[in-house]
Scaffold this motif. Structure first.
Motif, PDB file in Angstrom:
ATOM      1  N   VAL A  57       0.865  -1.183   0.000  1.00 15.00           N
ATOM      2  CA  VAL A  57       0.000   0.000   0.000  1.00 15.00           C
ATOM      3  C   VAL A  57       0.901   1.233   0.000  1.00 15.00           C
ATOM      4  O   VAL A  57       1.866   1.319   0.765  1.00 15.00           O
ATOM      5  CB  VAL A  57      -0.908  -0.021   1.257  1.00 15.00           C
ATOM      6  N   ASP A  58       0.594   2.169  -0.867  1.00 18.65           N
ATOM      7  CA  ASP A  58       1.411   3.376  -1.042  1.00 18.65           C
ATOM      8  C   ASP A  58       2.862   3.046  -1.392  1.00 18.65           C
ATOM      9  O   ASP A  58       3.789   3.745  -0.985  1.00 18.65           O
ATOM     10  CB  ASP A  58       1.374   4.260   0.214  1.00 18.65           C
ATOM     11  N   LYS A  59       3.024   1.942  -2.114  1.00 21.42           N
ATOM     12  CA  LYS A  59       4.349   1.511  -2.597  1.00 21.42           C
ATOM     13  C   LYS A  59       5.320   1.215  -1.462  1.00 21.42           C
ATOM     14  O   LYS A  59       6.542   1.307  -1.621  1.00 21.42           O
ATOM     15  CB  LYS A  59       4.962   2.570  -3.534  1.00 21.42           C
ATOM     16  N   ARG A  60       4.789   0.884  -0.321  1.00 20.54           N
ATOM     17  CA  ARG A  60       5.663   0.529   0.803  1.00 20.54           C
ATOM     18  C   ARG A  60       6.376  -0.790   0.513  1.00 20.54           C
ATOM     19  O   ARG A  60       5.855  -1.636  -0.230  1.00 20.54           O
ATOM     20  CB  ARG A  60       4.825   0.364   2.078  1.00 20.54           C
ATOM     21  N   CYS A  61       7.509  -0.964   1.146  1.00 22.77           N
ATOM     22  CA  CYS A  61       8.282  -2.183   0.954  1.00 22.77           C
ATOM     23  C   CYS A  61       7.665  -3.315   1.777  1.00 22.77           C
ATOM     24  O   CYS A  61       7.535  -3.212   3.000  1.00 22.77           O
ATOM     25  CB  CYS A  61       9.723  -1.951   1.393  1.00 22.77           C
ATOM     26  N   VAL A  62       7.261  -4.361   1.108  1.00 23.70           N
ATOM     27  CA  VAL A  62       6.616  -5.492   1.785  1.00 23.70           C
ATOM     28  C   VAL A  62       7.659  -6.563   2.075  1.00 23.70           C
ATOM     29  O   VAL A  62       8.484  -6.886   1.218  1.00 23.70           O
ATOM     30  CB  VAL A  62       5.484  -6.068   0.896  1.00 23.70           C
ATOM     31  N   TYR A  63       7.627  -7.085   3.282  1.00 22.10           N
ATOM     32  CA  TYR A  63       8.592  -8.115   3.648  1.00 22.10           C
ATOM     33  C   TYR A  63       7.934  -9.118   4.588  1.00 22.10           C
ATOM     34  O   TYR A  63       6.774  -8.942   4.987  1.00 22.10           O
ATOM     35  CB  TYR A  63       9.829  -7.490   4.290  1.00 22.10           C
ATOM     36  N   MET A  64       8.682 -10.143   4.930  1.00 25.28           N
ATOM     37  CA  MET A  64       8.114 -11.191   5.775  1.00 25.28           C
ATOM     38  C   MET A  64       8.781 -11.221   7.135  1.00 25.28           C
ATOM     39  O   MET A  64       9.985 -11.073   7.252  1.00 25.28           O
ATOM     40  CB  MET A  64       8.286 -12.536   5.089  1.00 25.28           C
ATOM     41  N   VAL A  65       7.957 -11.437   8.138  1.00 25.78           N
ATOM     42  CA  VAL A  65       8.471 -11.614   9.499  1.00 25.78           C
ATOM     43  C   VAL A  65       8.255 -13.086   9.852  1.00 25.78           C
ATOM     44  O   VAL A  65       7.120 -13.510  10.074  1.00 25.78           O
ATOM     45  CB  VAL A  65       7.692 -10.725  10.490  1.00 25.78           C
TER      46      VAL A  65
END
Lengths: 277, 190
Positions: free
Chosen positions: A42-50
């Motif tokens: 969303v809003d080009k945020r960086c998506v990552y995994m926890v």
């Protein structure tokens, strides 16, 4: 991993006085390694995994405040959220999807602790849903076409018309009214029969099925028709062809149209209330 | 036929906002002492109609808004959360003998049948007044067709002031939800 180095828009900067000490949640998946999915959020945020054990939450870092629902960008954000779920589904198979705007106050450690604490239930849900996707099946009917069809089939129609022609005005009115009610009743029963047939087909092929209320949207092409059944089902990927064939049969019936959409992440079939409350 | 994904945006909104998925229960949820913000859009946006109320679709779908405006005055006033809803019929034995169609809503306190057009509350019954339910065997010819076992059920609801007769397809679910309201005096229908 580019967790902190996220470029913010002007609007974000105004709302980020509390810093990025929130985590926007997209999904929980079966995966054991941290992975950066890029700036697709969303809003080009960086998506990552926890990750935590063999589970991982798909997140992005954000201020611990919700997105404004009235903002013009909300539909864009919903599409972005959906895109992340699609990417996660391709990469990891089944996902437990979060609804839009669910934000955890805290850091990656908070998310990790939460995953760890609820590991068994989350795993159970993922295994229950494994290999299945959500689909929507809606049945629409063209009542006018159905009325005509029912009237043609009715053997009394011809005789009835003759009787009405030869009757007195008052008598003709009453007979006509009675005949109309009979046709209306026959249409209702036909709708009920076809809706039941479709529901039974869907139920028999699905792992789970829900009968939805009437609130969801009606696409433009069906606006002139009446929706008579609205189902959401959880179906094994291997059985989609079978379901399609069953629906095809109903879709070809005079006066009826079937709308079959999906696959979606299993929004309607995740049962996690007990660990959320 | 094959499932389609090129559905309107509202379909997506319906899933992502209205249905919600996980963690959409409360405004602030604490799990093991960890405060979570589960921003409940369920609370804010209970349905597409509410989305329209919130102006969320202001620039998107003119026809949907017009449709809603034309119907908004016809909505029943909900009393509590709707636990079950289904299309159904109420038997009218007074002015006109026949089944009157509407939508049956079951809330914690009431069972109502609402006809949308023309708007009319066909039935409004306090749950607390219900004495028992009886399933009726319909012997009319159409109910003896092949699908009779799957067809709508006729139920007599006996209450303190009399009996109402309704016809409902999803009877089992209705009974299950009603039973969940912990009214043990409502005996299992025969």
């Amino acid at each position: 991993m580019n967790r902190g180095g996220i470029s913010l828009t002007a609007a974000d900067e105004m709302g980020s006085s509390q810093g990025d000490d929130g985590r926007y949640l997209y999904a929980v998946v079966l995966a054991s390694e941290a992975k950066d999915l890029g700036e697709i959020g969303v809003d080009k945020r960086c998506v990552y995994m926890v990750p935590s054990g063999n589970l991982a939450a798909v997140v992005h870092a954000c201020p611990p405040s919700p997105y404004d629902l009235k903002a013009e960008a909300v539909h864009e954000r919903v599409l972005e959220h959906s895109y992340v779920l699609d990417v996660a589904t391709v990469l990891f198979g089944t996902v437990l999807p979060f609804s839009f705007n669910v934000i955890v106050r805290g850091s990656d450690q908070t998310v990790e602790d939460w995953l760890s604490k609820n590991r068994s239930q989350l795993r159970d849900q993922l295994f229950r849903l494994k290999g299945h996707s959500e689909y929507s099946v809606q049945l629409y009917c063209d009542e006018e076409a159905l009325r005509t069809r029912v009237a043609i089939i009715d053997e009394d129609t011809v005789d009835q018309n003759k009787v009405i022609e030869n009757a007195t005005r008052g008598s003709a009115y009453l007979r006509k009214r009675g005949f109309e009610l009979k046709i209306k009743d026959a249409v209702s029963m036909e709708i009920s029969k076809v809706a039941d047939e479709m529901t039974n087909h869907v139920r028999s092929i699905s792992l789970e099925m829900k009968v939805e209320g009437g609130s969801s949207s009606v696409p433009e092409q069906y606006k002139k028709m009446r929706r008579v059944a609205n189902l959401t089902c959880l179906v094994d990927a291997d059985k989609i062809g079978m379901l399609g064939s069953a629906l095809d049969h109903i879709n070809h019936m005079d006066g009826f149209s079937v709308r079959f959409s999906g696959p979606w992440a299993p929004f309607s079939f995740v049962r996690l209330k007990e660990i959320m409350q | 036929m094959r499932p389609e994904r090129d559905t309107p945006l509202v379909d997506l909104l319906d899933r992502l906002l209205v249905r919600g998925a996980v963690l959409s229960a409360d405004l602030i949820i604490t799990v093991g002492g960890v405060p979570l913000i589960g921003l409940s859009l369920r609370a804010l946006i209970a349905s597409m109609e509410t989305m329209l109320d919130y102006g969320l679709m202001e620039d998107w779908d003119k026809s949907t808004r017009e449709w809603y405006s034309s119907r908004s005055i016809q909505k029943p006033i909900p009393e509590g959360e709707v636990l079950f809803q289904s299309f159904g019929y109420l038997w009218s034995g007074s002015e006109i003998h026949g089944w009157r169609p509407g939508v049956l809503y079951l809330t914690e306190n009431r069972i109502v049948i609402w006809r949308r057009n023309p708007p009319d509350m066909l039935m409004d019954l306090p749950v607390s007044s219900i004495l028992c339910l009886e399933k009726e065997i319909d012997i009319s010819p159409r109910m003896l067709s092949d699908d009779a076992s799957e067809g709508p059920q006729i139920i007599n609801i006996k209450h303190r002031d009399g009996t109402v007769r309704i016809r409902l397809r999803e009877y089992d679910e209705f009974y299950r939800v009603l039973g969940r309201l912990s009214f043990p005096r409502i005996a299992a229908p025969t």
